[in-house]
Design a protein around this motif. Structure first.
Motif, mmCIF file in Angstrom:
data_model
loop_
_atom_site.group_PDB
_atom_site.id
_atom_site.type_symbol
_atom_site.label_atom_id
_atom_site.label_comp_id
_atom_site.label_asym_id
_atom_site.label_seq_id
_atom_site.Cartn_x
_atom_site.Cartn_y
_atom_site.Cartn_z
ATOM 1 N N GLY A 31 -0.817 -8.080 -6.613
ATOM 2 C CA GLY A 31 -0.504 -8.704 -7.892
ATOM 3 C C GLY A 31 -0.147 -7.710 -8.983
ATOM 4 O O GLY A 31 0.778 -7.933 -9.767
ATOM 5 N N ALA A 32 -0.856 -6.579 -9.022
ATOM 6 C CA ALA A 32 -0.632 -5.623 -10.097
ATOM 7 C C ALA A 32 0.728 -4.939 -9.993
ATOM 8 O O ALA A 32 1.303 -4.536 -11.006
ATOM 9 C CB ALA A 32 -1.744 -4.574 -10.101
ATOM 10 N N ASN A 69 5.332 -14.368 -8.280
ATOM 11 C CA ASN A 69 4.360 -13.922 -7.289
ATOM 12 C C ASN A 69 3.174 -13.231 -7.950
ATOM 13 O O ASN A 69 2.031 -13.355 -7.508
ATOM 14 C CB ASN A 69 5.027 -12.982 -6.286
ATOM 15 C CG ASN A 69 5.737 -13.725 -5.171
ATOM 16 O OD1 ASN A 69 5.104 -14.318 -4.302
ATOM 17 N ND2 ASN A 69 7.057 -13.715 -5.201
ATOM 18 N N THR A 70 3.450 -12.484 -9.032
ATOM 19 C CA THR A 70 2.369 -11.855 -9.789
ATOM 20 C C THR A 70 1.437 -12.901 -10.368
ATOM 21 O O THR A 70 0.204 -12.779 -10.299
ATOM 22 C CB THR A 70 2.935 -10.987 -10.926
ATOM 23 O OG1 THR A 70 3.723 -9.946 -10.370
ATOM 24 C CG2 THR A 70 1.822 -10.381 -11.767
ATOM 25 N N THR A 105 4.419 -0.142 -16.301
ATOM 26 C CA THR A 105 3.826 -0.378 -14.985
ATOM 27 C C THR A 105 2.402 0.152 -14.909
ATOM 28 O O THR A 105 1.486 -0.531 -14.440
ATOM 29 C CB THR A 105 4.686 0.292 -13.896
ATOM 30 O OG1 THR A 105 5.999 -0.268 -13.927
ATOM 31 C CG2 THR A 105 4.082 0.073 -12.519
ATOM 32 N N THR A 134 -0.965 -2.248 -14.657
ATOM 33 C CA THR A 134 -1.741 -2.070 -13.429
ATOM 34 C C THR A 134 -3.194 -1.730 -13.753
ATOM 35 O O THR A 134 -4.120 -2.286 -13.155
ATOM 36 C CB THR A 134 -1.122 -0.954 -12.561
ATOM 37 O OG1 THR A 134 0.214 -1.319 -12.216
ATOM 38 C CG2 THR A 134 -1.927 -0.761 -11.274
ATOM 39 N N LEU A 155 3.534 -6.243 -8.321
ATOM 40 C CA LEU A 155 4.652 -7.136 -8.022
ATOM 41 C C LEU A 155 5.785 -7.013 -9.037
ATOM 42 O O LEU A 155 6.966 -7.060 -8.667
ATOM 43 C CB LEU A 155 4.169 -8.589 -7.952
ATOM 44 C CG LEU A 155 3.708 -9.046 -6.574
ATOM 45 C CD1 LEU A 155 2.898 -10.329 -6.683
ATOM 46 C CD2 LEU A 155 4.891 -9.257 -5.642
ATOM 47 N N LEU A 156 5.431 -6.884 -10.302
ATOM 48 C CA LEU A 156 6.482 -6.730 -11.312
ATOM 49 C C LEU A 156 7.281 -5.460 -11.073
ATOM 50 O O LEU A 156 8.511 -5.450 -11.160
ATOM 51 C CB LEU A 156 5.868 -6.710 -12.710
ATOM 52 C CG LEU A 156 5.247 -8.023 -13.186
ATOM 53 C CD1 LEU A 156 4.589 -7.829 -14.545
ATOM 54 C CD2 LEU A 156 6.283 -9.120 -13.253
ATOM 55 N N GLN A 202 -0.639 -14.345 -7.483
ATOM 56 C CA GLN A 202 -1.557 -13.401 -6.853
ATOM 57 C C GLN A 202 -2.632 -12.918 -7.810
ATOM 58 O O GLN A 202 -3.811 -12.827 -7.442
ATOM 59 C CB GLN A 202 -0.764 -12.220 -6.309
ATOM 60 C CG GLN A 202 -1.533 -11.389 -5.302
ATOM 61 C CD GLN A 202 -1.889 -12.159 -4.049
ATOM 62 O OE1 GLN A 202 -1.088 -12.960 -3.558
ATOM 63 N NE2 GLN A 202 -3.083 -11.949 -3.525
ATOM 64 N N VAL A 203 -2.247 -12.593 -9.047
ATOM 65 C CA VAL A 203 -3.247 -12.157 -10.014
ATOM 66 C C VAL A 203 -4.168 -13.324 -10.383
ATOM 67 O O VAL A 203 -5.384 -13.159 -10.510
ATOM 68 C CB VAL A 203 -2.574 -11.569 -11.267
ATOM 69 C CG1 VAL A 203 -3.600 -11.291 -12.353
ATOM 70 C CG2 VAL A 203 -1.843 -10.289 -10.900
ATOM 71 N N ALA A 208 3.869 -5.956 -2.348
ATOM 72 C CA ALA A 208 4.450 -6.056 -3.682
ATOM 73 C C ALA A 208 5.931 -5.725 -3.688
ATOM 74 O O ALA A 208 6.666 -6.152 -4.587
ATOM 75 C CB ALA A 208 3.706 -5.130 -4.651
ATOM 76 N N GLY A 217 9.259 -11.361 -8.708
ATOM 77 C CA GLY A 217 8.037 -10.594 -8.844
ATOM 78 C C GLY A 217 7.066 -11.227 -9.819
ATOM 79 O O GLY A 217 5.852 -11.238 -9.595
#
Length: 505
Positions: free
Chosen positions: A68-69, A411-412, A215, A219, A71-72, A415-416, A122, A408
């Motif tokens: 998750g952290a 999905n982030t 990033t 994160t 994905l971006l 997932q997060v 990711a 991303g």
């Protein structure tokens, strides 16, 4: 004339979009499989690797947090470097990390390998989704593609539990990771064979630079948040380290917002939220994710620790949920065309909430048929239907050069949201179990914790359904037509729709 577009147009008739979608969907299936395949084997992993209660949670959360952290960052890297290239590299890294997890000789190595798996995932997930969006323009074709996406995502979650049960009982828990490594290698071969190089699709940026500061900041913020929530389960909410981690996370999130608002190469550019219903879709997806991952954590534990099911029986018990999930994914696009996005998302979320409320009635002397089967079908259909609809909302109207980032981001969010949800619900369940153990048997106390987790999950989805009804309709009224338009005149005229190619920088 763009030479890449001419080449794409010449080769397009020989390409098979269906095969390409199958390969991309297999990549998505793989990363979802890795999320849940460990759940049924957690008791065996805990004994074999010498894990504590919090360490057992980190076997799941290390993957989810790294996934998750980053994905971006993975989505933006795909836009800058080429989506097919990043997808293939991510799959290779994912396979190696999976093999390392299977060979891990200690708890620390296992958790580190799970984090590296998340790093590979990711890169895989946003690149695969962006390529699928490219291959299927807006309309019924994209709706069917996202239906497939939702089906494999749901099947990956339930299939991971089934495969984990089979492998754990037959050869032991390390084989769940060896199998993922082998499967990933096969998926990589399929991507290379069926996803055309003409679908490389690199997006443009004003300066073409990667936002390293953004990033790192986000994160660290996400790491502090999930670590704090997970640590609270063992030490309590008043612990100085827990409070420090949560406070630090809030500060870092604030710094991230300030940094992103001032950088020309921002990791999350403001323009992304001016298109379609991106913000609403991601907020709702985060709430959905907070329940999704926790379900596949608690349900196998209940089946094994309370009902006494073997790993194989536990995995087989997830099949009705998987089948219902595939049915919900297939029906969601059709329902959306008939009754609208808001109604479809709301109905799906309410169905899942009802199933979880039903599941909250589990008992210490229950059975699979009475306590798990019925609610699993309802939850599976509702979660998968909502996943399809919210994914569509989160990429609605996004400019083509930002497709990787949009993939991303959604999905982030899932997932997060799942990592935070699992940490919070595990903390809740542990606290309820600890209180109940003073006057109930160990099994009854354990069930009390699971029931609390399922009850809160049902409440979260009910609130999400209300928000979906409110946000989707409100943002839908303001959706500008221009944001849904193709990124170039050739696409608008219907040419080169099979393998669209991003404009050169």
């Amino acid at each position: 004339m763009n030479l890449r577009r001419v080449r794409a147009g010449r080769t397009a008739p020989s390409l098979r979009p269906g095969a390409a979608l199958a390969a991309l969907a297999a990549a998505q299936f793989t990363v979802m499989l890795a999320t849940s395949i460990v759940n049924v084997a957690l008791p065996q992993i805990r004994a074999g690797a010498g894990l504590s209660d919090s360490g057992t949670t980190w076997v799941v959360n290390a993957y989810g947090l790294a996934f998750g952290a980053l994905l971006l960052a993975g989505g933006r890297a795909a836009d800058l470097l080429g989506r097919r290239r990043v997808l293939v590299a991510g799959l290779a890294f994912f396979a190696v990390a999976s093999l390392a997890a299977g060979l891990a000789a200690s708890a620390d190595v296992l958790i580190a390998a799970r984090a590296l798996q998340g790093l590979g995932a990711a890169a895989v997930a946003p690149a695969a989704l962006a390529l699928a969006i490219d291959l299927f323009p807006s309309g019924a074709g994209r709706g069917r593609a996202l239906g497939v996406w939702g089906a494999v995502s749901g099947a990956g979650g339930a299939g991971g539990v089934l495969l984990g049960g089979v492998l754990t009982q037959a050869w032991g828990w390390p084989w769940i990771f060896h199998a993922v490594a082998l499967g990933t290698a096969l998926v990589s071969a399929a991507v290379v064979a069926f996803v055309p190089r003409t679908a490389e699709s690199r997006g443009g940026r004003a300066d073409g630079r990667f936002d390293l500061l953004g990033t790192v900041t986000v994160t660290l913020a996400l790491t502090g948040l999930v670590w704090g929530l997970t640590g609270a389960r063992g030490t309590g909410w008043a612990d100085v380290r827990v409070l420090g981690a949560l406070l630090g996370a809030l500060v870092l999130f604030a710094v991230f917002v300030v940094v992103e608002s001032r950088r020309p190469n921002a990791l999350v550019p403001p323009r992304l939220f001016s298109a379609g219903r991106v913000a609403a879709g991601n907020l709702l997806m985060a709430l959905l994710g907070s329940v999704w991952i926790a379900l596949f954590f608690f349900l196998p534990l209940y089946q094994q620790q309370v009902l006494g099911s073997t790993p194989l029986a536990t995995g087989a018990g997830q099949l009705p949920l998987a089948v219902a999930g595939m049915a919900g994914s297939a029906l969601a696009p059709r329902l959306s065309r008939r009754v609208g996005a808001a109604a479809t998302a709301t109905a799906s979320l309410l169905a899942a909430a009802a199933g979880l409320l039903w599941m909250s009635r589990i008992s210490a002397d229950g059975s699979y048929t009475a306590d798990v089967l019925g609610p699993s079908v309802l939850v599976g259909a509702g979660l998968s239907g909502a996943f399809v609809q919210l994914t569509a909302l989160a990429v609605d109207g996004v400019p083509r050069q930002d497709a990787g980032l949009a993939g991303g981001l959604v999905n982030t969010a899932r997932q997060v949201g799942g990592s935070v949800g699992l940490a919070a619900l595990a903390t809740l369940a542990g606290s309820v179990t600890a209180r109940a153990s003073s006057h109930q048997s160990p099994v009854e106390a354990l069930v009390a914790g699971y029931r609390a987790a399922f009850t809160v999950s049902a409440a979260i989805l009910a609130a999400t359904a209300f928000l979906a009804l409110l946000l989707v309709r409100r943002t839908g009224r303001a959706l500008p037509r221009s944001t849904a338009a193709p990124a170039d005149p050739a696409a608008a005229s219907g040419r080169d729709r099979t393998v669209p190619c991003a404009p050169t920088a």
